[in-house]
Design an enzyme around this catalytic site. Structure first.
Site, PDB file in Angstrom:
ATOM      1  CB  VAL A 134      -0.880  -0.095   1.136  1.00 22.81           C
ATOM      2  CG1 VAL A 134      -1.958  -0.995   1.164  1.00 22.81           C
ATOM      3  CG2 VAL A 134      -0.318   0.006   2.486  1.00 22.81           C
ATOM      4  CG  ASN A 150      -7.166  -5.215   7.635  1.00 22.19           C
ATOM      5  OD1 ASN A 150      -7.830  -5.006   8.809  1.00 22.19           O
ATOM      6  ND2 ASN A 150      -6.294  -6.143   7.384  1.00 22.19           N
ATOM      7  CB  SER A 152      -6.613   1.449  16.712  1.00 19.73           C
ATOM      8  OG  SER A 152      -6.400   1.105  17.874  1.00 19.73           O
ATOM      9  CE1 TYR A 155      -1.565   0.258  15.047  1.00 16.91           C
ATOM     10  CE2 TYR A 155      -2.653   0.914  17.128  1.00 16.91           C
ATOM     11  CZ  TYR A 155      -2.721   0.009  15.997  1.00 16.91           C
ATOM     12  OH  TYR A 155      -4.052  -0.803  15.648  1.00 16.91           O
ATOM     13  CB  ALA A 190       0.042   9.780  16.246  1.00 20.66           C
ATOM     14  CE  LYS A 208      -4.253   1.534  12.900  1.00 17.93           C
ATOM     15  NZ  LYS A 208      -4.750   0.930  11.506  1.00 17.93           N
ATOM     16  CB  ILE A 251      -8.254  -8.559  17.825  1.00 14.82           C
ATOM     17  CG1 ILE A 251      -8.878  -7.437  17.392  1.00 14.82           C
ATOM     18  CG2 ILE A 251      -9.127  -9.724  17.324  1.00 14.82           C
ATOM     19  CD1 ILE A 251      -8.993  -7.009  15.865  1.00 14.82           C
TER      20      ILE A 251
HETATM   21  N1  LIG Z   1      -5.018  -6.894  16.266  1.00 16.68           N
HETATM   22  C1  LIG Z   1      -5.673  -6.114  17.135  1.00 16.68           C
HETATM   23  O1  LIG Z   1      -5.899  -6.044  18.272  1.00 16.68           O
HETATM   24  C2  LIG Z   1      -5.995  -4.637  16.449  1.00 16.68           C
HETATM   25  C3  LIG Z   1      -6.531  -3.748  17.116  1.00 16.68           C
HETATM   26  C4  LIG Z   1      -7.211  -2.518  16.872  1.00 16.68           C
HETATM   27  C5  LIG Z   1      -6.690  -2.360  15.229  1.00 16.68           C
HETATM   28  N2  LIG Z   1      -6.037  -3.333  14.665  1.00 16.68           N
HETATM   29  C6  LIG Z   1      -5.974  -2.850  13.341  1.00 16.68           C
HETATM   30  O2  LIG Z   1      -6.335  -4.017  12.343  1.00 16.68           O
HETATM   31  C7  LIG Z   1      -5.616  -4.054  11.001  1.00 16.68           C
HETATM   32  C8  LIG Z   1      -5.282  -5.668  11.130  1.00 16.68           C
HETATM   33  O3  LIG Z   1      -4.505  -5.884  11.928  1.00 16.68           O
HETATM   34  P1  LIG Z   1      -3.858  -7.267  12.296  1.00 16.68           P
HETATM   35  O4  LIG Z   1      -4.092  -7.529  13.713  1.00 16.68           O
HETATM   36  O5  LIG Z   1      -4.709  -8.341  11.298  1.00 16.68           O
HETATM   37  O6  LIG Z   1      -2.341  -7.213  12.175  1.00 16.68           O
HETATM   38  P2  LIG Z   1      -1.631  -8.107  11.206  1.00 16.68           P
HETATM   39  O7  LIG Z   1      -0.146  -7.946  11.589  1.00 16.68           O
HETATM   40  O8  LIG Z   1      -1.876  -9.793  11.667  1.00 16.68           O
HETATM   41  O9  LIG Z   1      -1.964  -8.110  10.007  1.00 16.68           O
HETATM   42  C9  LIG Z   1      -1.517  -6.913   9.198  1.00 16.68           C
HETATM   43  C10 LIG Z   1      -1.232  -7.159   7.657  1.00 16.68           C
HETATM   44  O10 LIG Z   1      -0.908  -5.998   6.969  1.00 16.68           O
HETATM   45  C11 LIG Z   1      -0.004  -6.391   5.954  1.00 16.68           C
HETATM   46  N3  LIG Z   1       1.016  -5.189   5.765  1.00 16.68           N
HETATM   47  C12 LIG Z   1       1.918  -4.563   6.514  1.00 16.68           C
HETATM   48  N4  LIG Z   1       2.638  -3.581   5.800  1.00 16.68           N
HETATM   49  C13 LIG Z   1       2.004  -3.651   4.627  1.00 16.68           C
HETATM   50  C14 LIG Z   1       1.725  -2.963   3.228  1.00 16.68           C
HETATM   51  N5  LIG Z   1       2.906  -1.928   3.230  1.00 16.68           N
HETATM   52  N6  LIG Z   1       1.183  -3.075   2.094  1.00 16.68           N
HETATM   53  C15 LIG Z   1       0.208  -3.876   2.431  1.00 16.68           C
HETATM   54  N7  LIG Z   1      -0.112  -4.734   3.437  1.00 16.68           N
HETATM   55  C16 LIG Z   1       1.032  -4.522   4.611  1.00 16.68           C
HETATM   56  C17 LIG Z   1       0.993  -7.554   6.921  1.00 16.68           C
HETATM   57  O11 LIG Z   1       1.681  -8.223   5.865  1.00 16.68           O
HETATM   58  C18 LIG Z   1      -0.047  -8.281   7.520  1.00 16.68           C
HETATM   59  O12 LIG Z   1      -0.680  -9.296   6.877  1.00 16.68           O
HETATM   60  C19 LIG Z   1      -4.491  -3.113  11.282  1.00 16.68           C
HETATM   61  O13 LIG Z   1      -4.738  -1.725  10.394  1.00 16.68           O
HETATM   62  C20 LIG Z   1      -4.258  -2.833  12.749  1.00 16.68           C
HETATM   63  O14 LIG Z   1      -3.833  -1.565  13.231  1.00 16.68           O
HETATM   64  C21 LIG Z   1      -5.800  -4.574  15.105  1.00 16.68           C
END
Ligand SMILES: NC(=O)c1ccc[n+]([C@@H]2O[C@H](COP(=O)([O-])OP(=O)(O)OC[C@H]3O[C@@H](n4cnc5c(N)ncnc54)[C@H](O)[C@@H]3O)[C@@H](O)[C@H]2O)c1
Length: 248
Positions: free
Chosen positions: A53, A79, A133, A156, A158, A160, A189
């Site tokens: 991305v 995402n 987030s 992070y 900031a 979000k 999560i």
């Molecule tokens: N897991 C949590 O507790 C939680 C809580 C709040 C928000 N979030 C948000 O949810 C979203 C997904 O998080 P997750 O927990 O599944 O994380 P994760 O680390 O399991 O997945 C993130 C994915 O993003 C991909 N990624 C990283 N850099 C990238 C790039 N430059 N281009 C394309 N893809 C890229 C990674 O390869 C990975 O597959 C994120 O935006 C995260 O900030 C997660």
């Protein structure tokens, strides 16, 4: 979501895979994208396209290939997101750049490309959901992080907060083009494949009104809803799914 074409970024991660499953089950044509050269553990029937991305050429190529192959791009789910976990005092500039690039620039490039494609192809309506987030609206409680060196970083949160603001901006500026833009802000999560520490889970549960972390399926429902016709008059909304954590 029957036959709707849905593009999901960061689709090989925990929430991304759960979103692929949810949209697949809802009858959508799912285009999963991530940085990996090939798909990793995605449900059967989901299409995969490698896309970083943060790389504009990659994004342009992926979006136009998808539009040509499927004749539509109804929903974009931004995402992909990353964080860094060094202590603030030791945070290198490279971590700051990385988190800002993926979370903010990446989201922006995908929205820009989606909008330009939308105009070029004269699509009638669209929907964008940005994954933000809970830490875009509240600070992490340091007392939760007792059994792990990972601390939730300021950069992070900031970025979000920036994603939530970008959601409002685009909700206003894309409304006349019939593109709705919303955000979902998850709390922590639970990761069944790579569980968080037991102290962390215990501390988190004690701090959270609902007494536990979220299940990934409890987040995907909100994303599905906001992108669907059931939310046809909702735009600029940030749906916080955190078990009440941000209420106090
Ligand atoms: N897991 C949590 O507790 C939680 C809580 C709040 C928000 N979030 C948000 O949810 C979203 C997904 O998080 P997750 O927990 O599944 O994380 P994760 O680390 O399991 O997945 C993130 C994915 O993003 C991909 N990624 C990283 N850099 C990238 C790039 N430059 N281009 C394309 N893809 C890229 C990674 O390869 C990975 O597959 C994120 O935006 C995260 O900030 C997660």
């Amino acid at each position: 979501m029957d036959k709707k074409v849905v593009l999901i970024t960061g689709a090989c991660g925990q929430l991304g895979r759960a979103l692929c499953t949810a949209y697949n089950n809802a009858g959508a044509t799912v285009i999963a994208t991530d940085t990996h050269a090939t798909a990793q553990n995605l449900p059967a029937g989901v299409h995969y396209s490698a896309m970083d991305v943060t790389n504009k050429e990659d994004v342009l190529h992926c979006f136009s290939t998808v539009a040509d192959a499927h004749g539509a791009l109804d929903v974009l789910i931004n995402n992909a997101g990353v964080s860094c976990f060094e202590s603030f005092e030791e945070r290198p500039e490279s971590s700051i750049d990385w988190v800002m690039n993926v979370n903010l620039k990446g989201t922006l490039l995908c929205i820009q490309t989606y909008v330009n494609l939308f105009d070029e192809k004269k699509y009638a309506q669209g929907s964008i959901v940005n994954i933000a987030s809970m830490y875009g609206i509240i600070s992490p409680d340091p007392c939760i992080y007792t059994d792990c060196p990972r601390k939730n970083s300021e950069i992070y949160g900031a970025t979000k907060a920036g994603v939530i603001q970008m959601t409002r901006y685009f909700a206003v500026h894309l409304a006349s083009r019939h593109i709705r833009v919303n955000a979902v802000s998850p709390g922590g999560i639970l990761n069944p494949e790579n569980p968080q520490g037991t102290d962390f889970q215990k501390n988190y549960a004690a701090r959270c009104p609902m007494g536990r972390m979220a299940l990934q399926e409890e987040i995907t429902g909100g994303v599905l809803f906001l992108s669907s016709p059931a939310a046809s008059y909702i735009t600029g909304h940030n749906l916080v799914i955190d078990g009440g954590m941000s209420c106090w």
